[in-house]
Write a protein that holds these residues in place. Sequence first.
Motif, mmCIF file in Angstrom:
data_model
loop_
_atom_site.group_PDB
_atom_site.id
_atom_site.type_symbol
_atom_site.label_atom_id
_atom_site.label_comp_id
_atom_site.label_asym_id
_atom_site.label_seq_id
_atom_site.Cartn_x
_atom_site.Cartn_y
_atom_site.Cartn_z
ATOM 1 N N PRO A 27 23.098 40.277 59.928
ATOM 2 C CA PRO A 27 23.117 38.879 59.515
ATOM 3 C C PRO A 27 23.332 38.699 58.007
ATOM 4 O O PRO A 27 22.826 39.468 57.206
ATOM 5 N N LEU A 28 24.108 37.692 57.708
ATOM 6 C CA LEU A 28 24.456 37.364 56.327
ATOM 7 C C LEU A 28 24.271 35.866 56.211
ATOM 8 O O LEU A 28 24.876 35.113 56.979
ATOM 9 N N LYS A 29 23.385 35.421 55.332
ATOM 10 C CA LYS A 29 23.151 33.978 55.232
ATOM 11 C C LYS A 29 23.152 33.520 53.778
ATOM 12 O O LYS A 29 22.760 34.278 52.879
ATOM 13 N N VAL A 30 23.582 32.280 53.576
ATOM 14 C CA VAL A 30 23.602 31.707 52.227
ATOM 15 C C VAL A 30 22.236 31.095 51.932
ATOM 16 O O VAL A 30 21.760 30.230 52.663
ATOM 17 N N LEU A 31 21.601 31.567 50.846
ATOM 18 C CA LEU A 31 20.333 30.977 50.399
ATOM 19 C C LEU A 31 20.594 29.716 49.614
ATOM 20 O O LEU A 31 19.845 28.748 49.683
#
Length: 432
Positions: A284-288
């Motif tokens: 998973p890769l998410k924008v903070l």
Amino acid sequence: MKLLVIGSGGREHALAWRLAQSPRVQKIYVAPGNGGTANAPLLENLPLQDTDALIAFARDEKIAFTVVGPEAPLAAGIVDAFRAAGQRIFGPTQAAAQLESSKDYAKAFMQRHGIPTAAYQTFTDPQQAKAYIQEQGAPIVIKADGLAAGKGVVVAQTLDEALQAIDHMLGNDGAFGAAGARVVVEEFLDGEEASFIVMCDGQHVLPLATSQDHKRLQDADTGPNTGGMGAYSPAPLVSPALHNRIMREVIQPAIQGMAHDGIPYTGFLYAGLMIDQGPDISRPLKVLEFNCRLGDPETQPIMLRVKNDFTETLEHAVNGTLDQAEIEWDRRTAVGVVLAAAGYPDHPRKGDAITSLAPDTDTCVTFHAGTAIQDGQLRTSGGRVLCITALADSIRRAQQAAYDAVNQTLFEGRQFRRDIGWRALNTSKRHD
Ligand code: AMP
Ligand code: GLY
């Protein structure tokens, strides 16, 4: 050419320092600048803050273009005003700067355009926010909806902490003023953070080198969140495959999304990412968060690694021809260690004399932030005071060089982390 850089931090010093290496540059004005930009070759501080005065100055001095460092003038519409006056400037418009100035806008934007980010809800009513938090449980993250210099985020490990944060941001004590009128309550994400910064001209995108920041005040990522206590570039975490994924899943949808929404994005765009620490590339890769500007302190190591004439890169960005631009990167690693004032981040003390500075070399530069010259004496004048940035052929050597210079840099009450670069060091050990 003459250029104008807006801001007074380490980021602006590093940017102006790099631009000043160009043989095309006659003078770089930094408004308002700091104690470091006051004395550096080809740099001159300009004691102006008012946008109309800056525009008049740019016109009168025939400034080739202006670059904006911090978020506050961007959110206040400095780019719109310069453009309306026919002055060339690199940065996002006020509308585009909402990607940073409103967490709620940014979250809704990401949802609308399929950009991966943590699940969230926005609240104005403290009781509703508390009920949602009770339902979700801890850990959980509370964010003030507005600019808060990186300090409007509470990563609550317990329900108590989360509920207190709501009282603090939405309650009667009004600690966040207008910025706290709304909060975003967000799912807690675990993993490793990376800063991914690109340049955009409204249409084309040019990524900068990757970097990693250290947000917490103390070693081993403990203590309160800060604006950033040190950074390095490149970030070994971001493999070429992950780089491609970030461009495909985050950056391109963001740029296309802004254009689609009728707000073409120009300027630096910074995606703060959380990358799950699993072993495979599909993790998973998410924008903070998005920031509508360069990172501070990330810019300091990034600028140390730029090898080409950066005025040309910026000129392409201002002209809308970034597709023709390339940045040549030094393959070595740069590490920047922030020295902060006593009392930072809550109550930074000002006025301490800086009694010793390490000499700058080709591979180690002290960038100034909260410094000012008062009666001939360099003194602290803000939270983050200096960022000592060194370049070497391994993370370990860059770290050593930076800390050697830190040890020569003295002022009362200085605070710094002794472990900047630890994650990169672990990654490089894994690869040995
Ligand atoms: P932001 O200003 O949104 O980047 O938040 C500042 C810092 O808080 C980030 O760099 C993270 O270290 C932490 N943070 C923000 N959002 C989350 C989240 N959803 N889960 C875990 N940590 C977070
Ligand atoms: N260093 C984090 C930021 O510039 O927002």
